[in-house]
Design a protein around this motif. Structure first.
Motif, PDB file in Angstrom:
ATOM      1  N   ARG A  17      -2.663  -0.402   1.131  1.00  0.00           N
ATOM      2  CA  ARG A  17      -2.885  -0.952  -0.302  1.00  0.00           C
ATOM      3  C   ARG A  17      -3.191  -0.726  -1.230  1.00  0.00           C
ATOM      4  N   HIS A  18      -3.347   1.370  -0.914  1.00  0.00           N
ATOM      5  CA  HIS A  18      -3.645   2.485  -0.904  1.00  0.00           C
ATOM      6  C   HIS A  18      -2.517   2.625  -2.298  1.00  0.00           C
ATOM      7  N   ASP A  19      -0.886   2.186  -2.463  1.00  0.00           N
ATOM      8  CA  ASP A  19      -0.589   2.426  -2.795  1.00  0.00           C
ATOM      9  C   ASP A  19      -0.181   1.242  -4.518  1.00  0.00           C
ATOM     10  N   PHE A  20      -0.771   0.476  -3.846  1.00  0.00           N
ATOM     11  CA  PHE A  20      -1.184  -0.027  -5.376  1.00  0.00           C
ATOM     12  C   PHE A  20      -2.600  -0.026  -6.425  1.00  0.00           C
ATOM     13  N   ALA A  21      -3.015   0.567  -5.806  1.00  0.00           N
ATOM     14  CA  ALA A  21      -4.642   1.716  -6.696  1.00  0.00           C
ATOM     15  C   ALA A  21      -4.298   3.026  -6.457  1.00  0.00           C
ATOM     16  N   PRO A  22      -3.333   3.573  -6.803  1.00  0.00           N
ATOM     17  CA  PRO A  22      -3.409   5.280  -6.738  1.00  0.00           C
ATOM     18  C   PRO A  22      -4.953   5.755  -7.103  1.00  0.00           C
ATOM     19  N   ASP A  23      -5.583   5.605  -8.146  1.00  0.00           N
ATOM     20  CA  ASP A  23      -6.507   6.469  -8.897  1.00  0.00           C
ATOM     21  C   ASP A  23      -7.776   5.860  -8.490  1.00  0.00           C
ATOM     22  N   GLU A  24      -7.934   5.239  -7.660  1.00  0.00           N
ATOM     23  CA  GLU A  24      -8.634   4.962  -6.717  1.00  0.00           C
ATOM     24  C   GLU A  24      -9.269   5.232  -5.638  1.00  0.00           C
ATOM     25  N   PRO A  25     -10.436   5.215  -4.710  1.00  0.00           N
ATOM     26  CA  PRO A  25     -10.762   6.582  -4.048  1.00  0.00           C
ATOM     27  C   PRO A  25     -10.412   5.670  -2.566  1.00  0.00           C
TER      28      PRO A  25
ATOM     29  N   GLY B  97       1.162  -6.908  -7.181  1.00  0.00           N
ATOM     30  CA  GLY B  97       1.654  -6.088  -5.747  1.00  0.00           C
ATOM     31  C   GLY B  97       1.656  -6.443  -3.830  1.00  0.00           C
ATOM     32  N   TYR B  98       0.037  -5.876  -3.855  1.00  0.00           N
ATOM     33  CA  TYR B  98       0.114  -5.432  -3.070  1.00  0.00           C
ATOM     34  C   TYR B  98      -0.244  -7.045  -1.660  1.00  0.00           C
ATOM     35  N   ASN B  99      -0.315  -8.223  -2.622  1.00  0.00           N
ATOM     36  CA  ASN B  99      -0.596  -9.699  -1.587  1.00  0.00           C
ATOM     37  C   ASN B  99       1.118 -10.150  -1.680  1.00  0.00           C
ATOM     38  N   ALA B 100       1.832  -9.082  -2.956  1.00  0.00           N
ATOM     39  CA  ALA B 100       2.625  -9.725  -2.535  1.00  0.00           C
ATOM     40  C   ALA B 100       3.601  -9.054  -1.692  1.00  0.00           C
ATOM     41  N   ALA B 101       3.350  -7.794  -0.906  1.00  0.00           N
ATOM     42  CA  ALA B 101       3.576  -7.208  -0.066  1.00  0.00           C
ATOM     43  C   ALA B 101       3.583  -7.614   1.374  1.00  0.00           C
ATOM     44  N   LEU B 102       2.432  -7.743   1.156  1.00  0.00           N
ATOM     45  CA  LEU B 102       1.702  -8.618   2.346  1.00  0.00           C
ATOM     46  C   LEU B 102       2.772  -9.300   2.976  1.00  0.00           C
ATOM     47  N   ILE B 103       2.734 -10.689   1.826  1.00  0.00           N
ATOM     48  CA  ILE B 103       3.443 -11.853   2.158  1.00  0.00           C
ATOM     49  C   ILE B 103       5.088 -11.092   3.172  1.00  0.00           C
TER      50      ILE B 103
ATOM     51  N   VAL C 212       0.729  -5.601 -16.628  1.00  0.00           N
ATOM     52  CA  VAL C 212       0.833  -5.822 -14.093  1.00  0.00           C
ATOM     53  C   VAL C 212       2.225  -5.935 -13.316  1.00  0.00           C
ATOM     54  N   VAL C 213       3.160  -6.663 -14.392  1.00  0.00           N
ATOM     55  CA  VAL C 213       4.349  -6.392 -14.260  1.00  0.00           C
ATOM     56  C   VAL C 213       4.832  -5.202 -12.996  1.00  0.00           C
ATOM     57  N   ASP C 214       4.791  -4.106 -14.293  1.00  0.00           N
ATOM     58  CA  ASP C 214       5.134  -3.283 -14.473  1.00  0.00           C
ATOM     59  C   ASP C 214       4.251  -2.603 -13.415  1.00  0.00           C
ATOM     60  N   ARG C 215       3.313  -2.660 -13.131  1.00  0.00           N
ATOM     61  CA  ARG C 215       2.056  -2.390 -12.008  1.00  0.00           C
ATOM     62  C   ARG C 215       2.645  -2.143 -10.321  1.00  0.00           C
ATOM     63  N   ALA C 216       2.411  -4.618 -10.865  1.00  0.00           N
ATOM     64  CA  ALA C 216       3.374  -4.828  -9.452  1.00  0.00           C
ATOM     65  C   ALA C 216       4.249  -3.914  -9.020  1.00  0.00           C
ATOM     66  N   ARG C 217       5.218  -4.185  -9.951  1.00  0.00           N
ATOM     67  CA  ARG C 217       6.394  -3.133  -9.315  1.00  0.00           C
ATOM     68  C   ARG C 217       6.833  -2.101  -8.874  1.00  0.00           C
ATOM     69  N   ALA C 218       6.010  -0.908  -9.400  1.00  0.00           N
ATOM     70  CA  ALA C 218       5.410   0.300  -9.060  1.00  0.00           C
ATOM     71  C   ALA C 218       4.966   0.666  -8.353  1.00  0.00           C
ATOM     72  N   GLY C 219       3.933  -0.679  -7.676  1.00  0.00           N
ATOM     73  CA  GLY C 219       3.141  -0.008  -6.253  1.00  0.00           C
ATOM     74  C   GLY C 219       4.369  -0.598  -5.106  1.00  0.00           C
ATOM     75  N   LEU C 220       4.788  -1.954  -5.812  1.00  0.00           N
ATOM     76  CA  LEU C 220       6.211  -1.958  -4.180  1.00  0.00           C
ATOM     77  C   LEU C 220       7.088  -0.762  -3.785  1.00  0.00           C
ATOM     78  N   SER C 221       7.314  -0.456  -5.236  1.00  0.00           N
ATOM     79  CA  SER C 221       7.961   0.815  -4.563  1.00  0.00           C
ATOM     80  C   SER C 221       7.443   1.493  -4.069  1.00  0.00           C
ATOM     81  N   ARG C 222       6.119   2.338  -4.191  1.00  0.00           N
ATOM     82  CA  ARG C 222       5.797   3.070  -4.063  1.00  0.00           C
ATOM     83  C   ARG C 222       5.899   2.905  -2.514  1.00  0.00           C
ATOM     84  N   ALA C 223       5.470   2.031  -1.932  1.00  0.00           N
ATOM     85  CA  ALA C 223       4.798   1.097  -0.748  1.00  0.00           C
ATOM     86  C   ALA C 223       6.708   0.759   0.202  1.00  0.00           C
ATOM     87  N   GLY C 224       7.456   0.761  -0.982  1.00  0.00           N
ATOM     88  CA  GLY C 224       8.343   0.288   0.368  1.00  0.00           C
ATOM     89  C   GLY C 224       9.142  -0.970   0.405  1.00  0.00           C
ATOM     90  N   TYR C 225       8.662  -1.780  -0.759  1.00  0.00           N
ATOM     91  CA  TYR C 225       9.114  -3.456  -0.457  1.00  0.00           C
ATOM     92  C   TYR C 225       9.999  -4.052  -1.877  1.00  0.00           C
TER      93      TYR C 225
END
Length: 402
Positions: free
Chosen positions: A39-47, A100-106, A125-138
């Motif tokens: 989940r942290h890959d979709f919010a990289p700046d959050e604790p 991004g995160y929910n799509a990865a779960l699915i 939002v689309v750019d952010r989702a793509r970046a998160g999915l890429s970081r997480a490997g989806y």
């Protein structure tokens, strides 16, 4: 494994354990997905600790008016939606509203034999989702920039459509792109409230029937599917919220005057429990009611009871109104009792009317998913709705209390 990854894994394990204990995760498929997707890959700046809390939204986007237009939903909401959807391996799934995160779960649940498309109207939002999915490997998730009111026809038909934004209606495109045995999970807005509803196609009919519904709060849909509600100010700190197709009108000066009268309290003898179910009953089983909302200042100044802070149905009769409240009562199952506070010249009568409705609900419908909810698209062979119903752009929503 890095120190951060090791810490994230432990926090994920704790998150899943909490979601199981709270009853939000009930299947092994959802548990497994939420145990492995970072989940942290979709919010990289959050604790990390914040990222893996079960009731915290992440990465909000705020518009010029200070309203949230996009968030990564709290994990307990995502678990609820996935359980409602009953996603299975090999399915083709459309997600409306990207994070991004929910799509990865699915994607984790449908596996390599399935497919996931996520669509959003906001390019950021689309750019952010793509970046998160890429970081997480989806990277296999199809991320689409489009107005979701029209679906994503190029990847249809879908076994499941999971909507993660508050929708005022169910557009025809979603139904056209759903398989004959498909399911739509949608946070549907009506009567100035939202219910997260799992709809299935009725056999041999265009009608959608709800298999279950839950309480949920979501950012509103944008684009062609957007809809506005009205907030009628009684005072700067108190207002009445109504649906955009409501015919309600109010004598605002009289209601403002009623606020200065002594409140009349009455008590039902029934437990204050499942207030969301009671709320749905009051809004769909009697005279049309607005939702009464108050700012914290109105509560602090004892203008209204604290139960109004997050909104509650109000029965309004000209210059008098009543709404439900609670008080401690150890003799009830929940430890609290439901009551009514009323203001105005006819406070007693209006309060008694609302109290009778509360007692009827407690005696006949005191359970989860007691209502039968159906959606009737505007088609030539659609069945006529029964019970309470409200007309929307593309169909009619009906709620029946059997």
């Amino acid at each position: 494994m890095t120190v951060q990854a090791d810490g994230a894994a432990a926090l994920r394990e704790a998150m899943v354990a909490t979601l199981r204990e709270e009853g939000h995760i009930t299947s092994e498929g959802v548990a497994a997905a939420m145990s492995v997707v970072p989940r942290h890959d979709f919010a990289p700046d959050e604790p990390l600790e914040k990222v893996y809390q079960t009731d915290t939204t992440l990465v909000p986007k705020i518009d010029a008016n200070g309203r949230q237009t996009s968030v990564v939903s709290a994990s307990h909401i995502q678990a609820i939606q996935l359980e409602q959807a009953d996603v299975r391996p090999g399915m083709n799934v459309l997600e409306v509203g990207s994070g991004g995160y929910n799509a990865a779960l699915i994607a984790e649940i449908v596996g390599t034999s399935g497919s996931v498309t996520t669509v959003d109207i906001d390019s950021d939002v689309v750019d952010r989702a793509r970046a998160g999915l890429s970081r997480a490997g989806y990277e296999q998730v199809n991320v689409v920039l489009a107005d979701a009111e029209h679906g994503v026809p190029q990847n249809a038909p879908y076994d499941r459509i999971i909507v993660t934004v508050g929708a005022w209606d169910i557009p025809p495109a979603w139904l056209d792109q759903l398989t004959p045995t498909g399911r739509i999970v949608v946070p549907l807005r009506f009567s100035a409230i939202t219910r997260l509803i799992s709809f299935d196609r009725a056999e041999g009919s265009p009608t959608l029937k709800a298999s279950n519904y839950r309480l949920g709060s979501f950012v509103p849909m944008q684009g062609d599917g957007a809809a506005d509600e009205s907030l009628i100010a009684v005072t700067p700190d108190l207002g009445l919220r109504i649906d955009q197709n409501s015919s309600l009108t109010f004598d605002v000066p009289a209601l403002r005057k009623a606020l200065n009268t002594s409140p009349v309290e009455s008590w039902s003898g029934t437990p204050f429990d499942m207030p969301d179910e009671l709320e749905l009953y009051l809004l769909t089983n009697g005279p049309e009611m607005p939702m009464l909302h108050a700012a914290q200042a109105a509560v602090d100044q004892d203008v209204v009871n604290r139960t109004v802070r997050n909104g509650t149905p109000a029965l309004v009769r000209e210059g008098s109104f009543a709404y439900r409240v609670k008080r401690e009562n150890p003799e009830t199952v929940s430890g609290y009792e439901t009551g009514v506070v009323a203001h105005g010249p006819d406070a007693k009568q209006v309060g008694n009317e609302l109290l009778t409705m509360i007692q009827t609900w407690a005696g006949s419908y005191y359970q989860r998913n007691a209502a039968s909810i159906t959606y009737h698209p505007k088609t030539a062979d659609a069945a006529s709705p029964v019970g309470w119903h409200t007309t929307k752009r593309h169909g009619v929503l009906s709620v029946v209390w059997p």
